[in-house]
Design a protein around this motif. Structure first.
Motif, PDB file in Angstrom:
ATOM      1  N   LEU A   1       0.834  -1.208   0.000  1.00 44.95           N
ATOM      2  CA  LEU A   1       0.000   0.000   0.000  1.00 44.95           C
ATOM      3  C   LEU A   1       0.867   1.256   0.000  1.00 44.95           C
ATOM      4  CD1 LEU A   1      -2.693  -1.215   2.534  1.00 44.95           C
ATOM      5  CD2 LEU A   1      -3.186  -0.449   0.196  1.00 44.95           C
ATOM      6  N   LEU A   2       1.926   1.233   0.806  1.00 41.95           N
ATOM      7  CA  LEU A   2       2.818   2.393   0.866  1.00 41.95           C
ATOM      8  C   LEU A   2       3.561   2.589  -0.445  1.00 41.95           C
ATOM      9  CD1 LEU A   2       4.210   2.049   4.498  1.00 41.95           C
ATOM     10  CD2 LEU A   2       2.454   3.625   3.658  1.00 41.95           C
ATOM     11  N   ASP A   3       3.841   1.485  -1.146  1.00 42.39           N
ATOM     12  CA  ASP A   3       4.476   1.595  -2.463  1.00 42.39           C
ATOM     13  C   ASP A   3       3.587   2.376  -3.431  1.00 42.39           C
ATOM     14  OD1 ASP A   3       6.917   0.376  -2.037  1.00 42.39           O
ATOM     15  OD2 ASP A   3       6.216  -1.622  -2.638  1.00 42.39           O
ATOM     16  N   HIS A   4       2.267   2.187  -3.310  1.00 44.05           N
ATOM     17  CA  HIS A   4       1.338   2.946  -4.164  1.00 44.05           C
ATOM     18  C   HIS A   4       1.386   4.429  -3.817  1.00 44.05           C
ATOM     19  CE1 HIS A   4      -0.601  -0.216  -6.440  1.00 44.05           C
ATOM     20  NE2 HIS A   4      -0.613  -0.951  -5.351  1.00 44.05           N
ATOM     21  N   GLY A   5       1.477   4.711  -2.521  1.00 46.21           N
ATOM     22  CA  GLY A   5       1.744   6.070  -2.074  1.00 46.21           C
ATOM     23  C   GLY A   5       0.609   7.068  -2.106  1.00 46.21           C
ATOM     24  N   THR A   6      -0.567   6.685  -2.570  1.00 42.89           N
ATOM     25  CA  THR A   6      -1.658   7.657  -2.557  1.00 42.89           C
ATOM     26  C   THR A   6      -2.159   7.825  -1.127  1.00 42.89           C
ATOM     27  OG1 THR A   6      -3.456   6.066  -2.848  1.00 42.89           O
ATOM     28  CG2 THR A   6      -2.385   6.901  -4.869  1.00 42.89           C
ATOM     29  N   GLU A   7      -2.809   8.944  -0.889  1.00 40.35           N
ATOM     30  CA  GLU A   7      -3.318   9.213   0.459  1.00 40.35           C
ATOM     31  C   GLU A   7      -4.268   8.107   0.921  1.00 40.35           C
ATOM     32  OE1 GLU A   7      -5.791  12.767   2.520  1.00 40.35           O
ATOM     33  OE2 GLU A   7      -4.288  13.388   1.065  1.00 40.35           O
ATOM     34  N   LYS A   8      -5.109   7.632  -0.001  1.00 38.59           N
ATOM     35  CA  LYS A   8      -6.064   6.564   0.330  1.00 38.59           C
ATOM     36  C   LYS A   8      -5.324   5.274   0.716  1.00 38.59           C
ATOM     37  CE  LYS A   8     -10.021   4.074  -1.397  1.00 38.59           C
ATOM     38  NZ  LYS A   8     -10.679   3.492  -2.528  1.00 38.59           N
ATOM     39  N   HIS A   9      -4.269   4.940  -0.030  1.00 43.70           N
ATOM     40  CA  HIS A   9      -3.502   3.736   0.267  1.00 43.70           C
ATOM     41  C   HIS A   9      -2.788   3.859   1.613  1.00 43.70           C
ATOM     42  CE1 HIS A   9      -3.866   3.010  -4.163  1.00 43.70           C
ATOM     43  NE2 HIS A   9      -4.095   1.797  -3.700  1.00 43.70           N
ATOM     44  N   VAL A  10      -2.251   5.051   1.894  1.00 46.74           N
ATOM     45  CA  VAL A  10      -1.557   5.270   3.168  1.00 46.74           C
ATOM     46  C   VAL A  10      -2.551   5.144   4.324  1.00 46.74           C
ATOM     47  CG1 VAL A  10      -0.287   6.970   4.549  1.00 46.74           C
ATOM     48  CG2 VAL A  10       0.263   6.669   2.128  1.00 46.74           C
ATOM     49  N   ARG A  11      -3.745   5.672   4.157  1.00 44.47           N
ATOM     50  CA  ARG A  11      -4.784   5.572   5.188  1.00 44.47           C
ATOM     51  C   ARG A  11      -5.133   4.095   5.433  1.00 44.47           C
ATOM     52  NH1 ARG A  11      -8.463   8.720   8.574  1.00 44.47           N
ATOM     53  NH2 ARG A  11      -9.783   7.081   9.397  1.00 44.47           N
ATOM     54  N   THR A  12      -5.296   3.329   4.372  1.00 40.87           N
ATOM     55  CA  THR A  12      -5.616   1.901   4.508  1.00 40.87           C
ATOM     56  C   THR A  12      -4.488   1.168   5.232  1.00 40.87           C
ATOM     57  OG1 THR A  12      -6.956   1.982   2.502  1.00 40.87           O
ATOM     58  CG2 THR A  12      -6.235  -0.198   3.228  1.00 40.87           C
ATOM     59  N   ALA A  13      -3.237   1.514   4.921  1.00 43.79           N
ATOM     60  CA  ALA A  13      -2.088   0.902   5.593  1.00 43.79           C
ATOM     61  C   ALA A  13      -2.127   1.213   7.088  1.00 43.79           C
ATOM     62  CB  ALA A  13      -0.783   1.395   4.976  1.00 43.79           C
ATOM     63  N   MET A  14      -2.424   2.459   7.431  1.00 44.39           N
ATOM     64  CA  MET A  14      -2.494   2.842   8.841  1.00 44.39           C
ATOM     65  C   MET A  14      -3.644   2.123   9.539  1.00 44.39           C
ATOM     66  SD  MET A  14      -0.876   4.496  11.172  1.00 44.39           S
ATOM     67  CE  MET A  14       0.049   5.951  10.753  1.00 44.39           C
ATOM     68  N   GLU A  15      -4.739   1.897   8.832  1.00 48.87           N
ATOM     69  CA  GLU A  15      -5.873   1.159   9.420  1.00 48.87           C
ATOM     70  C   GLU A  15      -5.479  -0.282   9.730  1.00 48.87           C
ATOM     71  OE1 GLU A  15      -8.960   1.852   6.534  1.00 48.87           O
ATOM     72  OE2 GLU A  15      -9.411   3.842   7.364  1.00 48.87           O
ATOM     73  N   LEU A  16      -4.618  -0.881   8.905  1.00 46.06           N
ATOM     74  CA  LEU A  16      -4.132  -2.231   9.197  1.00 46.06           C
ATOM     75  C   LEU A  16      -3.316  -2.248  10.485  1.00 46.06           C
ATOM     76  CD1 LEU A  16      -3.107  -3.530   5.648  1.00 46.06           C
ATOM     77  CD2 LEU A  16      -4.900  -4.456   7.125  1.00 46.06           C
ATOM     78  N   VAL A  17      -2.493  -1.226  10.679  1.00 47.54           N
ATOM     79  CA  VAL A  17      -1.713  -1.119  11.926  1.00 47.54           C
ATOM     80  C   VAL A  17      -2.657  -0.950  13.112  1.00 47.54           C
ATOM     81  CG1 VAL A  17      -0.064   0.299  13.209  1.00 47.54           C
ATOM     82  CG2 VAL A  17       0.328  -0.171  10.794  1.00 47.54           C
ATOM     83  N   GLN A  18      -3.676  -0.138  12.919  1.00 48.26           N
ATOM     84  CA  GLN A  18      -4.640   0.139  13.981  1.00 48.26           C
ATOM     85  C   GLN A  18      -5.366  -1.145  14.418  1.00 48.26           C
ATOM     86  OE1 GLN A  18      -8.029   2.514  12.739  1.00 48.26           O
ATOM     87  NE2 GLN A  18      -7.951   3.712  14.623  1.00 48.26           N
ATOM     88  N   LYS A  19      -5.631  -2.030  13.458  1.00 44.96           N
ATOM     89  CA  LYS A  19      -6.385  -3.255  13.748  1.00 44.96           C
ATOM     90  C   LYS A  19      -5.508  -4.370  14.311  1.00 44.96           C
ATOM     91  CE  LYS A  19      -9.829  -2.446  10.210  1.00 44.96           C
ATOM     92  NZ  LYS A  19      -9.881  -2.425   8.769  1.00 44.96           N
ATOM     93  N   ASN A  20      -4.209  -4.349  14.026  1.00 45.15           N
ATOM     94  CA  ASN A  20      -3.326  -5.433  14.438  1.00 45.15           C
ATOM     95  C   ASN A  20      -2.211  -4.874  15.331  1.00 45.15           C
ATOM     96  OD1 ASN A  20      -1.478  -7.491  14.729  1.00 45.15           O
ATOM     97  ND2 ASN A  20      -1.540  -8.126  12.580  1.00 45.15           N
ATOM     98  N   ASP A  21      -2.451  -4.917  16.628  1.00 43.16           N
ATOM     99  CA  ASP A  21      -1.504  -4.364  17.594  1.00 43.16           C
ATOM    100  C   ASP A  21      -0.142  -5.069  17.543  1.00 43.16           C
ATOM    101  OD1 ASP A  21      -1.436  -2.266  19.478  1.00 43.16           O
ATOM    102  OD2 ASP A  21      -1.330  -3.747  21.105  1.00 43.16           O
ATOM    103  N   GLY A  22      -0.132  -6.317  17.093  1.00 39.36           N
ATOM    104  CA  GLY A  22       1.099  -7.093  17.063  1.00 39.36           C
ATOM    105  C   GLY A  22       2.135  -6.592  16.070  1.00 39.36           C
ATOM    106  N   ILE A  23       1.710  -5.802  15.105  1.00 39.02           N
ATOM    107  CA  ILE A  23       2.651  -5.311  14.087  1.00 39.02           C
ATOM    108  C   ILE A  23       2.984  -3.834  14.267  1.00 39.02           C
ATOM    109  CG2 ILE A  23       1.963  -7.033  12.375  1.00 39.02           C
ATOM    110  CD1 ILE A  23       0.381  -4.723  10.973  1.00 39.02           C
TER     111      ILE A  23
END
Length: 134
Positions: free
Chosen positions: A90-112
C-alpha cells in the motif's frame, strides 16, 4: 528547510493523559510548530488534539518493512506477515487513500505496530526525554 510530514499519524495507544481521548486513533496534521514540538492533529470527527511528536506514530518506509519481512519471515505469524506485506505494498502505491488503509491495518493489528511504525519524534529527529505525555 521544508519537511514533509506524513499524511496520517496514529496517536500512540499507550499515551497517558490525552485530553481528547484519541489513543489508538488515526489523525492528520492540521498545524505543526517543529521548534516547540507542537502538533495539532485533526480526526475524522472534526475534533483536533494537541500533541508532542513522541505521542504520534508514523508509518515506516516500505523498504524498511520489506527488510523486516525478509529477516523475520520465519518468526512472524502468517497474519502479521500478510498485514506487514500489505502495508508495504500500500505504501508503495503512495496515494493518500492507500496510506490511510495501511495505517488502518496497523490500527487493527496491535502485534505489528512496532514493526510498521516509527515515532514521529524519531522520524523528524526531535530528541526528547519526556516520555509519552500529550
Amino acid at each position: 528547510d521544508e519537511i514533509q510530514l506524513p499524511d496520517y499519524l496514529l496517536v500512540h495507544p499507550d499515551l497517558k493523559d490525552d485530553p481528547v481521548n484519541k489513543q489508538g486513533q488515526i489523525g492528520f496534521v492540521t498545524a505543526a510548530i517543529l521548534n516547540t514540538d507542537e502538533f495539532y492533529i485533526g480526526f475524522d470527527d472534526h475534533e483536533v488534539g494537541f500533541y508532542s511528536a513522541d505521542a504520534l506514530l508514523a508509518l515506516k518506509p516500505p523498504g524498511d518493512i520489506y527488510d523486516l519481512l525478509h529477516h523475520n519471515a520465519l518468526t512472524l505469524s502468517v497474519d502479521d506477515f500478510k498485514d506487514l506485506k500489505n502495508i508495504a505494498l500500500l505504501l508503495d502505491h503512495g496515494t493518500e487513500k492507500h496510506v490511510r488503509t495501511a495505517m488502518e491495518l496497523v490500527q487493527k493489528n496491535d502485534g505489528i505496530r512496532y514493526a510498521a511504525t516509527i515515532g514521529l519524534d524519531q522520524l523528524l529527529g526531535i530528541s526528547q526525554s519526556r516520555g509519552l505525555k500529550r
